[in-house]
Design a protein around this motif. Structure first.
Motif, PDB file in Angstrom:
ATOM      1  N   GLN A 108       0.822  -1.217   0.000  1.00  0.00           N
ATOM      2  CA  GLN A 108       0.000   0.000   0.000  1.00  0.00           C
ATOM      3  C   GLN A 108       0.853   1.263   0.000  1.00  0.00           C
ATOM      4  OE1 GLN A 108      -2.766  -0.373   3.248  1.00  0.00           O
ATOM      5  NE2 GLN A 108      -3.774  -2.146   2.361  1.00  0.00           N
ATOM      6  N   TYR A 109       2.057   1.154   0.530  1.00  0.00           N
ATOM      7  CA  TYR A 109       2.976   2.297   0.457  1.00  0.00           C
ATOM      8  C   TYR A 109       4.407   1.783   0.406  1.00  0.00           C
ATOM      9  CZ  TYR A 109       3.784   1.622   5.483  1.00  0.00           C
ATOM     10  OH  TYR A 109       4.107   1.077   6.689  1.00  0.00           O
ATOM     11  N   VAL A 110       5.282   2.636  -0.104  1.00  0.00           N
ATOM     12  CA  VAL A 110       6.701   2.297  -0.254  1.00  0.00           C
ATOM     13  C   VAL A 110       7.527   3.475   0.245  1.00  0.00           C
ATOM     14  CG1 VAL A 110       8.545   1.709  -1.892  1.00  0.00           C
ATOM     15  CG2 VAL A 110       6.217   0.857  -2.281  1.00  0.00           C
ATOM     16  N   VAL A 111       8.549   3.184   1.038  1.00  0.00           N
ATOM     17  CA  VAL A 111       9.480   4.222   1.492  1.00  0.00           C
ATOM     18  C   VAL A 111      10.841   3.935   0.833  1.00  0.00           C
ATOM     19  CG1 VAL A 111      10.628   5.313   3.465  1.00  0.00           C
ATOM     20  CG2 VAL A 111       8.275   4.425   3.712  1.00  0.00           C
ATOM     21  N   VAL A 112      11.360   4.919   0.114  1.00  0.00           N
ATOM     22  CA  VAL A 112      12.672   4.784  -0.533  1.00  0.00           C
ATOM     23  C   VAL A 112      13.639   5.714   0.191  1.00  0.00           C
ATOM     24  CG1 VAL A 112      13.975   5.007  -2.692  1.00  0.00           C
ATOM     25  CG2 VAL A 112      11.562   4.292  -2.746  1.00  0.00           C
ATOM     26  N   GLU A 113      14.639   5.139   0.815  1.00  0.00           N
ATOM     27  CA  GLU A 113      15.662   5.935   1.493  1.00  0.00           C
ATOM     28  C   GLU A 113      16.952   5.828   0.680  1.00  0.00           C
ATOM     29  OE1 GLU A 113      15.897   4.413   5.477  1.00  0.00           O
ATOM     30  OE2 GLU A 113      13.999   5.324   6.076  1.00  0.00           O
ATOM     31  N   ASP A 114      17.343   6.930   0.057  1.00  0.00           N
ATOM     32  CA  ASP A 114      18.531   6.939  -0.789  1.00  0.00           C
ATOM     33  C   ASP A 114      19.052   8.374  -0.853  1.00  0.00           C
ATOM     34  OD1 ASP A 114      20.429   6.927  -2.867  1.00  0.00           O
ATOM     35  OD2 ASP A 114      19.382   5.313  -3.932  1.00  0.00           O
ATOM     36  N   PRO A 115      20.213   8.637  -0.253  1.00  0.00           N
ATOM     37  CA  PRO A 115      20.713  10.016  -0.219  1.00  0.00           C
ATOM     38  C   PRO A 115      21.089  10.572  -1.587  1.00  0.00           C
ATOM     39  CG  PRO A 115      22.363   8.498   0.685  1.00  0.00           C
ATOM     40  CD  PRO A 115      21.119   7.703   0.453  1.00  0.00           C
ATOM     41  N   TYR A 116      21.228   9.696  -2.587  1.00  0.00           N
ATOM     42  CA  TYR A 116      21.691  10.166  -3.891  1.00  0.00           C
ATOM     43  C   TYR A 116      20.632  10.032  -4.985  1.00  0.00           C
ATOM     44  CZ  TYR A 116      26.092  10.426  -1.469  1.00  0.00           C
ATOM     45  OH  TYR A 116      27.065  10.742  -0.554  1.00  0.00           O
ATOM     46  N   ILE A 117      19.546  10.783  -4.828  1.00  0.00           N
ATOM     47  CA  ILE A 117      18.593  10.959  -5.929  1.00  0.00           C
ATOM     48  C   ILE A 117      18.695  12.448  -6.263  1.00  0.00           C
ATOM     49  CG2 ILE A 117      16.208  10.661  -6.725  1.00  0.00           C
ATOM     50  CD1 ILE A 117      17.489   8.039  -5.899  1.00  0.00           C
ATOM     51  N   ARG A 118      19.834  12.814  -6.847  1.00  0.00           N
ATOM     52  CA  ARG A 118      20.135  14.242  -7.036  1.00  0.00           C
ATOM     53  C   ARG A 118      20.448  14.583  -8.489  1.00  0.00           C
ATOM     54  NH1 ARG A 118      24.171  15.552  -2.009  1.00  0.00           N
ATOM     55  NH2 ARG A 118      25.653  14.597  -3.445  1.00  0.00           N
ATOM     56  N   SER A 119      21.330  13.822  -9.121  1.00  0.00           N
ATOM     57  CA  SER A 119      21.681  14.128 -10.514  1.00  0.00           C
ATOM     58  C   SER A 119      20.586  13.579 -11.442  1.00  0.00           C
ATOM     59  CB  SER A 119      23.036  13.511 -10.868  1.00  0.00           C
ATOM     60  OG  SER A 119      22.961  12.101 -10.797  1.00  0.00           O
ATOM     61  N   PHE A 120      20.651  13.971 -12.701  1.00  0.00           N
ATOM     62  CA  PHE A 120      19.594  13.615 -13.651  1.00  0.00           C
ATOM     63  C   PHE A 120      19.392  12.108 -13.756  1.00  0.00           C
ATOM     64  CE2 PHE A 120      18.089  12.649 -17.983  1.00  0.00           C
ATOM     65  CZ  PHE A 120      16.877  13.331 -17.953  1.00  0.00           C
ATOM     66  N   HIS A 121      20.496  11.333 -13.931  1.00  0.00           N
ATOM     67  CA  HIS A 121      20.326   9.879 -14.116  1.00  0.00           C
ATOM     68  C   HIS A 121      19.825   9.210 -12.830  1.00  0.00           C
ATOM     69  CE1 HIS A 121      24.351   9.471 -12.217  1.00  0.00           C
ATOM     70  NE2 HIS A 121      23.985   8.228 -11.976  1.00  0.00           N
ATOM     71  N   GLN A 122      20.160   9.776 -11.681  1.00  0.00           N
ATOM     72  CA  GLN A 122      19.644   9.216 -10.412  1.00  0.00           C
ATOM     73  C   GLN A 122      18.140   9.475 -10.291  1.00  0.00           C
ATOM     74  OE1 GLN A 122      22.282  11.308  -7.781  1.00  0.00           O
ATOM     75  NE2 GLN A 122      23.879   9.738  -7.879  1.00  0.00           N
ATOM     76  N   GLY A 123      17.725  10.678 -10.738  1.00  0.00           N
ATOM     77  CA  GLY A 123      16.289  10.988 -10.751  1.00  0.00           C
ATOM     78  C   GLY A 123      15.535  10.056 -11.680  1.00  0.00           C
ATOM     79  N   GLN A 124      16.161   9.720 -12.813  1.00  0.00           N
ATOM     80  CA  GLN A 124      15.515   8.803 -13.754  1.00  0.00           C
ATOM     81  C   GLN A 124      15.426   7.385 -13.192  1.00  0.00           C
ATOM     82  OE1 GLN A 124      16.661   9.253 -17.968  1.00  0.00           O
ATOM     83  NE2 GLN A 124      14.769  10.441 -17.868  1.00  0.00           N
ATOM     84  N   ASN A 125      16.442   6.988 -12.423  1.00  0.00           N
ATOM     85  CA  ASN A 125      16.373   5.674 -11.761  1.00  0.00           C
ATOM     86  C   ASN A 125      15.154   5.624 -10.826  1.00  0.00           C
ATOM     87  OD1 ASN A 125      18.648   4.531 -12.929  1.00  0.00           O
ATOM     88  ND2 ASN A 125      20.027   5.236 -11.313  1.00  0.00           N
ATOM     89  N   PHE A 126      14.955   6.704 -10.079  1.00  0.00           N
ATOM     90  CA  PHE A 126      13.804   6.759  -9.169  1.00  0.00           C
ATOM     91  C   PHE A 126      12.499   6.743  -9.966  1.00  0.00           C
ATOM     92  CE2 PHE A 126      10.756   9.318  -6.581  1.00  0.00           C
ATOM     93  CZ  PHE A 126      10.556   8.371  -5.585  1.00  0.00           C
ATOM     94  N   LEU A 127      12.479   7.441 -11.081  1.00  0.00           N
ATOM     95  CA  LEU A 127      11.304   7.436 -11.962  1.00  0.00           C
ATOM     96  C   LEU A 127      11.004   6.018 -12.446  1.00  0.00           C
ATOM     97  CD1 LEU A 127       9.158   8.625 -13.874  1.00  0.00           C
ATOM     98  CD2 LEU A 127      11.011   9.264 -15.432  1.00  0.00           C
ATOM     99  N   ARG A 128      12.048   5.278 -12.852  1.00  0.00           N
ATOM    100  CA  ARG A 128      11.863   3.893 -13.317  1.00  0.00           C
ATOM    101  C   ARG A 128      11.266   3.038 -12.199  1.00  0.00           C
ATOM    102  NH1 ARG A 128      17.223   4.713 -15.712  1.00  0.00           N
ATOM    103  NH2 ARG A 128      17.071   4.679 -17.986  1.00  0.00           N
ATOM    104  N   LEU A 129      11.755   3.250 -10.980  1.00  0.00           N
ATOM    105  CA  LEU A 129      11.217   2.502  -9.842  1.00  0.00           C
ATOM    106  C   LEU A 129       9.743   2.838  -9.642  1.00  0.00           C
ATOM    107  CD1 LEU A 129      11.496   0.676  -7.349  1.00  0.00           C
ATOM    108  CD2 LEU A 129      12.257   2.692  -6.071  1.00  0.00           C
ATOM    109  N   CYS A 130       9.393   4.115  -9.733  1.00  0.00           N
ATOM    110  CA  CYS A 130       7.992   4.524  -9.577  1.00  0.00           C
ATOM    111  C   CYS A 130       7.105   3.880 -10.638  1.00  0.00           C
ATOM    112  CB  CYS A 130       7.865   6.044  -9.627  1.00  0.00           C
ATOM    113  SG  CYS A 130       8.546   6.874  -8.167  1.00  0.00           S
ATOM    114  N   GLU A 131       7.607   3.815 -11.874  1.00  0.00           N
ATOM    115  CA  GLU A 131       6.846   3.168 -12.956  1.00  0.00           C
ATOM    116  C   GLU A 131       6.564   1.710 -12.603  1.00  0.00           C
ATOM    117  OE1 GLU A 131       8.289   5.617 -16.959  1.00  0.00           O
ATOM    118  OE2 GLU A 131       9.425   3.851 -16.319  1.00  0.00           O
TER     119      GLU A 131
END
Length: 242
Positions: A108-131
């Motif tokens: 029902q919910y997900v918590v992602v703890e990752d200090p490095y969702i900062r640069s463009f490719h890291q943001g895209q990795n998080f986007l892929r996970l959300c998808e």
């Protein structure tokens, strides 16, 4: 490759994972292999082959049931621990392959703890996970990201999250972003109790060699950095994060 040998290959992979105590992965293989054998058995006219297939089905089904009970017991006693070592330059480690088997209607919910969702490719990795989460978890209601601010491009980082937040609303999923300057641990916590700890966080894929090579979009074909993935289960997740 005929149907039976395809099943045998999958079941052999299951036995290999089983021997490495990667039980939840082994279960997926056993279930896939068994389905192929059962379908083959239904259409088989030769009685001898039918008896042989039935024997194999019973054998692997019994093992699958044993593993299910073992995993259940380990979850109940807080002893479940599965480890995957991702070797340098290896492939076949997309988020779906690594932990997709835990993403279901119970989440029902997900918590992602990752200090490095900062640069463009890291943001895209998080986007892929959300998808992946939106496609796999039919009862998902919110995703919480805990990360650190990117002081160099804070505006960009904020815009990415704002765009993603607006998009997730269409799927009735709320995105909550929290910032921490002291966060060190990298883990994905599912409300169902599964916790996936990845040594390098979401950012363990190597950059593709160019923009037109295999692995640009299909992360199972992308080479990886070496890292360790530990999967555990906790019955206290809902109390802590719910």
């Amino acid at each position: 490759m005929n149907i039976e040998s395809a099943a045998i290959n999958i079941l052999k992979r299951g036995v290999d994972l089983d021997s490495k105590k990667r039980y939840t992965e082994a279960l997926v293989c056993y279930q896939e292999g068994l389905q192929i054998l059962v379908d083959k058995m239904k259409g088989e006219c030769d009685d001898k082959i039918k008896i042989y297939l039935r024997k194999k089905v019973e054998e692997y089904m019994n093992r699958a049931e044993t593993i299910k009970k073992l995993v259940l017991h380990q979850k109940e006693t807080g002893q479940f621990h599965e480890q995957v070592l991702i070797e340098n330059n290896s492939t076949g480690h997309s988020y779906k392959t690594l932990f997709g088997r835990f993403l279901d209607e119970d989440v029902q919910y997900v918590v992602v703890e990752d200090p490095y969702i900062r640069s463009f490719h890291q943001g895209q990795n998080f986007l892929r996970l959300c998808e992946l989460l939106v496609r796999s978890c039919s009862n998902l209601r919110h995703i919480e990201l805990v990360t650190s601010r990117d002081n160099k491009s804070e505006g960009d980082q904020g815009n990415w999250f704002a765009n993603l937040r607006n998009d997730l609303v269409k799927y009735k999923v709320q995105l909550i972003v929290k910032y921490s300057e002291t966060l060190h641990d990298r883990q994905i916590i599912l409300s169902s109790g599964w916790i996936i700890k990845i040594g390098r966080g979401l950012d363990f894929f190597k950059p593709p060699e160019n923009k037109f090579c295999l692995g640009v979009y299909d992360l199972d074909l992308r080479q990886c950095h070496e890292t360790t993935v530990d999967i555990v289960h906790s019955k206290n997740v809902k109390q802590s994060y719910g």
